[in-house]
Scaffold this motif. Structure first.
Motif, mmCIF file in Angstrom:
data_model
loop_
_atom_site.group_PDB
_atom_site.id
_atom_site.type_symbol
_atom_site.label_atom_id
_atom_site.label_comp_id
_atom_site.label_asym_id
_atom_site.label_seq_id
_atom_site.Cartn_x
_atom_site.Cartn_y
_atom_site.Cartn_z
ATOM 1 N N GLU A 67 -6.011 -3.436 -0.055
ATOM 2 C CA GLU A 67 -5.612 -2.324 -0.895
ATOM 3 C C GLU A 67 -4.734 -1.350 -0.115
ATOM 4 O O GLU A 67 -3.768 -0.810 -0.641
ATOM 5 C CB GLU A 67 -6.878 -1.620 -1.382
ATOM 6 C CG GLU A 67 -6.666 -0.888 -2.667
ATOM 7 C CD GLU A 67 -7.960 -0.276 -3.174
ATOM 8 O OE1 GLU A 67 -9.018 -0.915 -3.030
ATOM 9 O OE2 GLU A 67 -7.897 0.845 -3.688
ATOM 10 N N THR A 68 -5.078 -1.149 1.132
ATOM 11 C CA THR A 68 -4.285 -0.249 1.962
ATOM 12 C C THR A 68 -2.831 -0.696 1.994
ATOM 13 O O THR A 68 -1.922 0.080 1.703
ATOM 14 C CB THR A 68 -4.836 -0.230 3.399
ATOM 15 O OG1 THR A 68 -6.211 0.118 3.346
ATOM 16 C CG2 THR A 68 -4.090 0.759 4.249
ATOM 17 N N SER A 69 -2.618 -1.946 2.322
ATOM 18 C CA SER A 69 -1.260 -2.459 2.405
ATOM 19 C C SER A 69 -0.520 -2.306 1.101
ATOM 20 O O SER A 69 0.622 -1.836 1.069
ATOM 21 C CB SER A 69 -1.275 -3.941 2.757
ATOM 22 O OG SER A 69 -1.672 -4.120 4.073
ATOM 23 N N SER A 70 -1.173 -2.708 0.024
ATOM 24 C CA SER A 70 -0.407 -2.705 -1.208
ATOM 25 C C SER A 70 -0.111 -1.292 -1.668
ATOM 26 O O SER A 70 0.932 -1.035 -2.253
ATOM 27 C CB SER A 70 -1.086 -3.550 -2.286
ATOM 28 O OG SER A 70 -2.408 -3.171 -2.454
ATOM 29 N N LYS A 71 -0.984 -0.378 -1.355
ATOM 30 C CA LYS A 71 -0.686 1.008 -1.692
ATOM 31 C C LYS A 71 0.484 1.534 -0.871
ATOM 32 O O LYS A 71 1.340 2.255 -1.378
ATOM 33 C CB LYS A 71 -1.904 1.889 -1.439
ATOM 34 C CG LYS A 71 -2.870 1.908 -2.598
ATOM 35 C CD LYS A 71 -3.932 2.960 -2.366
ATOM 36 C CE LYS A 71 -4.965 2.976 -3.458
ATOM 37 N NZ LYS A 71 -6.185 3.689 -3.026
ATOM 38 N N ILE A 72 0.493 1.185 0.381
ATOM 39 C CA ILE A 72 1.607 1.614 1.224
ATOM 40 C C ILE A 72 2.915 1.054 0.686
ATOM 41 O O ILE A 72 3.900 1.778 0.525
ATOM 42 C CB ILE A 72 1.397 1.162 2.684
ATOM 43 C CG1 ILE A 72 0.248 1.954 3.312
ATOM 44 C CG2 ILE A 72 2.667 1.346 3.496
ATOM 45 C CD1 ILE A 72 -0.114 1.512 4.714
ATOM 46 N N VAL A 73 2.905 -0.224 0.383
ATOM 47 C CA VAL A 73 4.122 -0.838 -0.136
ATOM 48 C C VAL A 73 4.539 -0.193 -1.447
ATOM 49 O O VAL A 73 5.719 0.067 -1.677
ATOM 50 C CB VAL A 73 3.936 -2.354 -0.335
ATOM 51 C CG1 VAL A 73 5.165 -2.959 -0.989
ATOM 52 C CG2 VAL A 73 3.684 -3.032 0.989
ATOM 53 N N ALA A 74 3.556 0.090 -2.294
ATOM 54 C CA ALA A 74 3.880 0.737 -3.557
ATOM 55 C C ALA A 74 4.571 2.075 -3.299
ATOM 56 O O ALA A 74 5.561 2.413 -3.947
ATOM 57 C CB ALA A 74 2.622 0.927 -4.388
ATOM 58 N N GLY A 75 4.038 2.821 -2.330
ATOM 59 C CA GLY A 75 4.639 4.106 -1.992
ATOM 60 C C GLY A 75 6.055 3.949 -1.472
ATOM 61 O O GLY A 75 6.966 4.686 -1.859
ATOM 62 N N ILE A 76 6.246 2.992 -0.617
ATOM 63 C CA ILE A 76 7.576 2.739 -0.067
ATOM 64 C C ILE A 76 8.529 2.364 -1.186
ATOM 65 O O ILE A 76 9.615 2.918 -1.330
ATOM 66 C CB ILE A 76 7.534 1.587 0.963
ATOM 67 C CG1 ILE A 76 6.698 1.978 2.181
ATOM 68 C CG2 ILE A 76 8.941 1.202 1.385
ATOM 69 C CD1 ILE A 76 6.471 0.822 3.157
ATOM 70 N N ASP A 77 8.079 1.426 -1.977
ATOM 71 C CA ASP A 77 8.923 0.888 -3.039
ATOM 72 C C ASP A 77 9.369 1.979 -4.008
ATOM 73 O O ASP A 77 10.537 2.070 -4.361
ATOM 74 C CB ASP A 77 8.166 -0.200 -3.786
ATOM 75 C CG ASP A 77 9.032 -0.890 -4.820
ATOM 76 O OD1 ASP A 77 9.913 -1.647 -4.401
ATOM 77 O OD2 ASP A 77 8.847 -0.638 -6.020
ATOM 78 N N ASN A 78 8.435 2.800 -4.412
ATOM 79 C CA ASN A 78 8.764 3.887 -5.321
ATOM 80 C C ASN A 78 9.890 4.744 -4.808
ATOM 81 O O ASN A 78 10.830 5.073 -5.530
ATOM 82 C CB ASN A 78 7.542 4.804 -5.491
ATOM 83 C CG ASN A 78 6.743 4.413 -6.691
ATOM 84 O OD1 ASN A 78 7.288 3.806 -7.606
ATOM 85 N ND2 ASN A 78 5.473 4.747 -6.687
ATOM 86 N N GLU A 79 9.765 5.095 -3.567
ATOM 87 C CA GLU A 79 10.734 6.008 -2.981
ATOM 88 C C GLU A 79 12.089 5.327 -2.783
ATOM 89 O O GLU A 79 13.129 5.920 -3.069
ATOM 90 C CB GLU A 79 10.178 6.519 -1.643
ATOM 91 C CG GLU A 79 10.811 7.780 -1.143
ATOM 92 C CD GLU A 79 10.610 8.972 -2.067
ATOM 93 O OE1 GLU A 79 9.604 8.992 -2.801
ATOM 94 O OE2 GLU A 79 11.481 9.853 -2.060
ATOM 95 N N LEU A 80 12.049 4.104 -2.312
ATOM 96 C CA LEU A 80 13.295 3.390 -2.044
ATOM 97 C C LEU A 80 14.049 3.055 -3.326
ATOM 98 O O LEU A 80 15.273 3.125 -3.372
ATOM 99 C CB LEU A 80 13.022 2.096 -1.269
ATOM 100 C CG LEU A 80 12.541 2.234 0.162
ATOM 101 C CD1 LEU A 80 12.432 0.857 0.804
ATOM 102 C CD2 LEU A 80 13.493 3.100 0.975
ATOM 103 N N ALA A 81 13.290 2.683 -4.342
ATOM 104 C CA ALA A 81 13.920 2.271 -5.600
ATOM 105 C C ALA A 81 14.804 3.393 -6.153
ATOM 106 O O ALA A 81 15.868 3.139 -6.711
ATOM 107 C CB ALA A 81 12.865 1.867 -6.609
#
Lengths: 328, 328
Positions: free
Chosen positions: A72-86
């Motif tokens: 869950e930690t990883s996927s939350k981090i990726v979600a956060g990254i993705d949101n911002e980058l998108a």
DNA sequence: AGCTAATGTGGAATCGATACCACAAAAATA
DNA sequence: TATTTTTGTGGTATCGATTCCACATTAGCT
């Protein structure tokens, strides 16, 4: 595949003009503009990113290196990254190391070859070789979760979070507190969280029985086993246990239940992570929220700032929040 | 950055020769080979993937479109894909739609522009426009989780899994079984699972009270609310509930507990998903394991087969496994 | 020895874009 | 009216690789 040359021919202009139209650089007459626009709409032409990157040296891709993708930690981090980058039209090129330290280093090169504009590394250790490699990368890079000298990083306040939750157990009247940690080569989760625990225990002049401190790996079952070791090896049983991750705590609780012990009456359990299920296990888990999405988001912001050469901080220390529930 | 030209000069050969050396294509003398090798080792030269792809039209990147990244299902699928692709030196370019159907279509184009060698789409619906787009892509593509005519897909056997678990509830003596589903535009999770449930109920000539069937979205809280609606609106209370995902079931159980109802004695709960925590909630959840990693793995295998033009099946139906625990 | 085949090498075109520069025409200014 | 500026366009080099082809050298075979 359709190329700029063909579009140029169809619109009766030169490739230069089409390029200028596409990038809004330089003059293009209204007439030409219309013709090009029409042709592009009709044909559905999309310029090749590769040719573009070859010239411009920009790819709008950020490489993300993860120790493992299914937590869950990883996927939350990726979600956060993705949101911002998108938001800025960037995409993520994913590299999953499966907790293999060698791959962490390898992937840095691999991503560089792909000419990513930057790399976000979710790090699990700070081995000499890795640090050296990172410092030599000569490419915008942000580390999440570990401190590295001279490298932009987004880190959790492991020491204080750990200390605070241990203090909380003490406040609740516990004096015999056990600890389930992980290997100390993981500075953040392994080393600093353990230090926070010891620091709190020391300040309260509480003794730490050596059998109370066990080392596990990251999965639930490993938490189960560590708890088992604590209970079977200790002559004096602890009244509380602090596990460095939710999963370890869940494993520990599972063993306690099996032994007919009641949480929190017989033994209290606390941890760090605030995973979604921590609310739904029984009893619900007292834990620390680390704002993983925020970590991803901040890392993304930092890398974009580095790329665009606007200002950025070298170190971002995230805050955390104690979540008090029923397991203590 | 170092280029092939510089390497060629340093090794006293032509660019062609270096290229031949790198790709093991054509003749290179032992002497030249040694010199080039030495120069490359010394300089740490790595060829540019962009220039390469520009010529060869291959990128060794597979685009993966996900509805959301922070669920266990998604991350398991990605882990499965990644494992398989990594073996062949492929990488993943991630696109997260955040459940936005428009983006699902948009990203297909975006990935195409990036010249990915293929796309794996974890689909949540089968809307006309999406299907049409997929069929017109003209690029290796594999769908996970939904059926699409003429498109290679890896699908779960939703109908039978759903029917089987409902049957299991009936076997256990339940006659009044409620259902928590999701919107039917999601053919797999929404439509087929509901159909499986009705089919089982019909075959056993069991009545379905309309208030027993509730529609939720995908999160835990939504399961909680759906359960609440079932209990508050029904004149005849069900003795069991089947939720189409683990998270919904966990939400439902959380409401039941709050109401002082005992699972499974007062109401039994079952679901589909076999998420890691389904084992650790209390009581542990009776659920269906869908082998998500396998889905990712199969999809990756299929896409590689399509790319390399070896044989592949158009439809792969994954099997599932009923996991009997304590919530029924 | 004479001729074909195998081995090695480099030149040049190419992939699909961008970007600089020269140049022409129109507009603005003196 | 003469001259400078602005507007608009196309030619061409370039990014960093691959690949085809021509050509040279060496080896192998009658």
């Amino acid at each position: 595949m359709l190329t700029i040359k063909e579009i140029a021919e169809m619109a009766n202009v030169s490739r230069s003009t089409v390029s200028r139209f596409l990038n809004d650089s330089g003059y293009v007459s209204e007439e030409a503009r219309k013709r090009i626009d029409k042709v592009i709409k009709e044909t559905g032409y999309i310029p090749s990113e590769h040719a573009k990157s070859l010239r411009t040296k920009k790819t709008k891709v950020i490489g993300v290196i993860l120790p493992t993708i299914h937590t869950e930690t990883s996927s939350k981090i990726v979600a956060g990254i993705d949101n911002e980058l998108a938001k800025q039209g960037y995409q993520i090129l994913l590299a999953n190391t499966n907790l293999d330290k060698e791959k962490e280093i390898e992937y840095l090169d691999l991503l560089k070859v792909r000419q990513v504009d930057g790399i976000i590394l979710v790090a699990t250790n700070t081995e000499e070789r890795l640090v050296k490699k990172v410092q030599e990368m000569n490419l915008p890079i942000v580390i999440i979760g570990q401190h590295m000298p001279g490298v932009t990083s987004v880190v959790y306040d492991d020491f204080h979070a750990s200390k605070e939750i241990t203090n909380y157990l003490v406040e609740k009247g516990h004096k015999k507190i056990a600890f389930i940690g992980v290997d100390e080569t993981d500075r953040s989760v392994g080393y600093f969280r353990k230090k926070g625990y010891y620091s709190a225990m020391n300040e309260h002049r509480l003794e730490v029985n050596s059998t109370w401190v066990q080392t596990a790996i990251f999965d639930i079952d490993s938490g189960y086993k560590a708890m088992k070791r604590i209970l079977t090896k200790s002559s004096i049983l602890p009244t509380a246990v602090f596990a460095v991750t939710d999963r370890l705590a869940i494993g520990a609780m599972s063993y306690l239940k099996e032994q007919g012990l009641i949480v929190p009456d017989d033994i209290a359990v606390a941890s760090i992570g605030a995973s979604e299920i921590s609310r739904y296990v029984d009893p619900s888990l007292t834990t620390v929220d680390y704002h993983n999405e925020m970590a991803g988001k901040q890392a993304a912001k930092q890398i974009l700032a580095i790329i665009s050469k606007t200002e950025y901080q070298e170190k971002i220390l995230l805050n955390y929040r104690l979540i008090i529930r029923n397991s203590v």
